[in-house]
Structure formats: C-alpha cells, structure tokens
Scaffold this active site. Structure first.
Site, mmCIF file in Angstrom:
data_model
loop_
_atom_site.group_PDB
_atom_site.id
_atom_site.type_symbol
_atom_site.label_atom_id
_atom_site.label_comp_id
_atom_site.label_asym_id
_atom_site.label_seq_id
_atom_site.Cartn_x
_atom_site.Cartn_y
_atom_site.Cartn_z
ATOM 1 C CG ASP A 8 -1.952 1.060 1.248
ATOM 2 O OD1 ASP A 8 -3.050 0.795 1.751
ATOM 3 O OD2 ASP A 8 -1.693 2.176 0.751
ATOM 4 C CG ASP A 106 -2.814 3.507 -2.375
ATOM 5 O OD1 ASP A 106 -3.850 2.822 -2.264
ATOM 6 O OD2 ASP A 106 -2.267 4.074 -1.415
ATOM 7 C CD GLU A 107 -5.572 -1.119 -0.842
ATOM 8 O OE1 GLU A 107 -5.435 -2.174 -0.189
ATOM 9 O OE2 GLU A 107 -6.636 -0.499 -0.888
HETATM 10 P P1 TTP Z 1 -5.360 5.056 0.999
HETATM 11 O O1 TTP Z 1 -4.334 4.033 0.683
HETATM 12 O O2 TTP Z 1 -6.517 4.656 1.855
HETATM 13 O O3 TTP Z 1 -4.687 6.286 1.750
HETATM 14 P P2 TTP Z 1 -3.274 6.959 1.476
HETATM 15 O O4 TTP Z 1 -2.455 6.212 0.510
HETATM 16 O O5 TTP Z 1 -3.502 8.391 1.156
HETATM 17 O O6 TTP Z 1 -2.619 6.931 2.919
HETATM 18 P P3 TTP Z 1 -2.004 5.670 3.709
HETATM 19 O O7 TTP Z 1 -0.562 6.014 3.928
HETATM 20 O O8 TTP Z 1 -2.769 5.610 4.973
HETATM 21 O O9 TTP Z 1 -2.192 4.467 2.852
HETATM 22 O O10 TTP Z 1 -5.953 5.667 -0.315
HETATM 23 C C1 TTP Z 1 -5.191 5.849 -1.496
HETATM 24 C C2 TTP Z 1 -5.580 7.119 -2.198
HETATM 25 O O11 TTP Z 1 -6.981 7.122 -2.469
HETATM 26 C C3 TTP Z 1 -5.341 8.355 -1.371
HETATM 27 O O12 TTP Z 1 -4.023 8.848 -1.497
HETATM 28 C C4 TTP Z 1 -6.365 9.314 -1.892
HETATM 29 C C5 TTP Z 1 -7.515 8.443 -2.320
HETATM 30 N N1 TTP Z 1 -8.587 8.488 -1.318
HETATM 31 C C6 TTP Z 1 -9.598 9.440 -1.458
HETATM 32 O O13 TTP Z 1 -9.614 10.207 -2.425
HETATM 33 N N2 TTP Z 1 -10.563 9.504 -0.494
HETATM 34 C C7 TTP Z 1 -10.583 8.691 0.600
HETATM 35 O O14 TTP Z 1 -11.482 8.816 1.464
HETATM 36 C C8 TTP Z 1 -9.536 7.722 0.741
HETATM 37 C C9 TTP Z 1 -9.505 6.809 1.937
HETATM 38 C C10 TTP Z 1 -8.565 7.652 -0.244
HETATM 39 MG MG MG Z 2 -2.229 4.090 0.664
#
Ligand code: TTP
Ligand code: MG
Length: 342
Positions: A8, A106-107
């Site tokens: 992730d 992103d995962e």
């Molecule tokens: P995530 O992987 O949930 O969050 P992240 O990568 O920003 O942070 P983390 O380090 O905790 O993994 O989500 C990936 C992308 O998806 C995030 O960068 C932006 C988008 N996203 C939104 O637009 N709205 C949301 O509510 C979430 C959870 C994510």
């Molecule tokens: Mg993320």
C-alpha cells in the site's frame, strides 16, 4: 506454503504531489477540495504524514481540516498524475509476483509463494521498497499466509513499513486488534460459539474464519492486453489489391481506438494472410521505438499486401495486429500545479 504480500503506497496522492514539487516536502500537504479559508465544502482526499500530526485525514470535511491546520498547502487533485504514478509502481510490483492483483489505485496483492520462505519473502519486499524508493516514493508492505493478514500487516507500520506475520503468529497478531480492523468484525466473532455462527449462515461462517485469520481467497489476476488486432475473411477469395487495402484501412481507426482506450503504444506490427487453400503466413516488423503512429501500420501493411499478391493463389483472409505493447506516459507531471491557497 502460501505467502501473500500486500503493498500500500503511503499517503499516495500527497506523496505524488511532493515528488512532482519537492519544495512542499516536509510541510503539511492536503489534497482535496478548495478550503476557501474554512468556508469550503467537500472533503480531504488525503494528506501527508506531517498534516496527519494535526489530526487531518481522508474524508474529513475540508473546512475542519482548515481550522486544524490553516498553514498546510492545499492542492486540488490531479487524477491523471496519480494514475500515471500508479501504473509506474504497479509495473514494479508485477515484476516480483508469481501472481498479481491490483485492488485500488495504490494497493496490490502479490502471491510470492515461490519465494519458499518468509525470509526470502522479506528480501523480496525489501527489494520492492528499494525500487519504489528509487522512483521517489515510499510504500508499506505486509506479508502473511493470506490476503487478510497481509493487508492488516501492511497497515501496521506506516509510512515506509514492513511487517511480517507468519502462520504461527496470526492469532497473537490479530487477537488484540480492535473489532473493526478485521473488516468490521474481530475478537468477538472469532470466539463466538458454533450455534451463534450457525445462526448467521454461510456468511457468518466465512466471517468467523476471517476473524480467526483464516482466509482462503485467491489472488485474482487481471486480464492484460497482450496484443491488439483485427482480421477479416473476404466474402469471396480475392486478388484485388484495392479491395484488400480498403479492408485493412478499415481496421486502422479501430486499432487506433483500442490503443487509445488501453493507453498503450506498440513496437511490433504483424500482418497475417491466409490463401484460398488455407495456408497462412505472418510477417512481423519490430520498430526501433514504441509508437502510436498509425501511418506506420498503413505503410507496412501495404508493403506486405504487395508481397502477398506475388503469390498466384487468391487471398481468403487478412489481419493486422500490434504487439509488444507499453503503457503510454501521460507526462502530466509537466503540467503546473496550482495550490488552493494562492
Ligand atoms: P489510501 O491508501 O486509503 O490512503 P493513502 O495512501 O492516502 O494513505 P495511507 O498512507 O494511509 O495508505 O488511499 C489511497 C488514495 O486514495 C489516497 O491517497 C487518496 C484516495 N482516497 C480518497 O480520495 N478519499 C478517501 O477517502 C480515501 C480513503 C482515499
Ligand atoms: Mg495508501
């Protein structure tokens, strides 16, 4: 032994913005709606870890984010830029997986069972992290016996984490987790008596298995475009050059549309001809560079048609296909980003 790795990206949109503009690295960065000095509607898409120190997080109203941290840099989302970065890192991940499943922008899950041991899987994870870092980004990795455990492990240490939970450590790892971490279930259900679980039916039994960290869900590989092509059989076998070229010309806009939809370029063009006696020949040309130029397709196929017509036999079918495909770079990082603050 099954070994699953979950990757992730850390604060994905925010770190892609930081990479595009290193001047904002180290200060709180929020990607989302326009805060309009606290009057903005809409929400935070994500924010970097500096901003998280102020209590900011995804999905929080942007107005609240502004009251908590007005000095952050507020940026409008640039989805093309994130999608391009996503392709870039997914390409890295794929290279390390026996089987690969992208689950969001992103995962991804990687089946790395062929590594044979958790020690080898750790080395692999480290290599993935190094490659991602060389590209200017960071990710967090979880390794476990199944998807569920790997995913929870990836969230365990963020940013830039690496967490391994071996088979025999699953219970110890999951037991203290709050209900909610395990997809809204958890300890209570793991310990629930048979009758209660039976009441819930098949779904209940599946949930209980997940709560105990037992997860047999497989990696679902995506279908990948290996080639783009069209072929067609003439109503009547022919030696009419114009008729053949017209048919091939008719394919070109469709090939172009497929290339565009898949956002790929090609390097190899293949021509196929089947004669009236069903004997089939192909000819291929690999170009010095990737291209999305359709002119080259026309030039090559015309040459090949003339060659095919030197044969005395009539032609039954012709086709053209494009191989050796590569995802197109959008170059969107070159477009300037404006902050909401300005
Ligand atoms: P995530 O992987 O949930 O969050 P992240 O990568 O920003 O942070 P983390 O380090 O905790 O993994 O989500 C990936 C992308 O998806 C995030 O960068 C932006 C988008 N996203 C939104 O637009 N709205 C949301 O509510 C979430 C959870 C994510
Ligand atoms: Mg993320």
């Amino acid at each position: 032994m099954r070994i699953i790795l979950h990757v992730d990206m850390d604060c994905f949109f925010a770190q892609v913005e930081e990479r595009a503009n290193p001047a904002i690295k180290g200060i709180p960065v929020v990607v989302g709606a326009n805060p309009k000095e606290g009057k903005g509607r809409g929400v935070v898409a994500t924010c970097n870890y500096e901003a998280r120190k102020y209590g900011l997080k995804s999905a929080m109203p942007i107005s609240i984010a502004w009251t908590k941290c007005p000095r952050a840099v507020y940026l409008p989302p640039r989805f093309e830029l994130y999608s391009e970065a996503s392709c870039e890192v997914m390409d890295i991940f794929k290279g390390f997986a026996d089987r690969f499943e992208q689950v969001s922008i992103d995962e991804a899950y990687l089946d790395v069972s062929s590594a044979g041991s958790y020690e080898k899987a750790r080395l692999l994870a480290q290599e993935i992290k190094d490659r991602v870092k060389a590209a200017g980004l960071t990710c967090s990795v979880g390794i476990g016996p199944n998807k569920l455990v790997a995913k929870i492990a990836a969230g365990e240490k963020k940013p830039d984490g690496l967490t391994i939970v071996k088979n025999e450590e699953v219970n110890e790892f999951l037991n203290p987790k709050k209900v909610g971490v395990i997809y809204g279930i958890g300890e209570d259900l793991a310990k629930a008596p048979e009758e209660v679980v039976d009441e819930l039916g098949n779904y209940g039994r599946e949930l209980q298995r997940l709560a105990k960290g037992v997860d047999e869900r497989d990696i679902i590989e995506q279908w990948e475009t290996k080639s783009i092509g069209r072929q067609s059989t003439f109503d009547k076998d022919t030696k009419n050059r114009k008729q053949i070229i017209d048919l091939l010309d008719g394919f070109i806009p469709e090939l172009y549309r497929d290339l565009d939809n898949e956002r790929v370029m090609f390097r190899t063009v293949t021509f196929k001809v089947r004669y009236e006696d069903f004997e089939t020949h192909t000819k291929s040309r690999t170009l010095p560079e990737f291209t999305s130029s359709i002119k080259i397709i026309r030039k090559l196929t015309t040459e090949w048609v003339d060659f095919a017509l030197e044969d005395v036999r009539k032609i039954r079918l012709v086709g053209v296909s494009l191989h050796n495909l590569k995802r197109k770079s959008l170059n969107s990082s070159k477009q300037p980003q404006k902050t909401w603050n300005q």
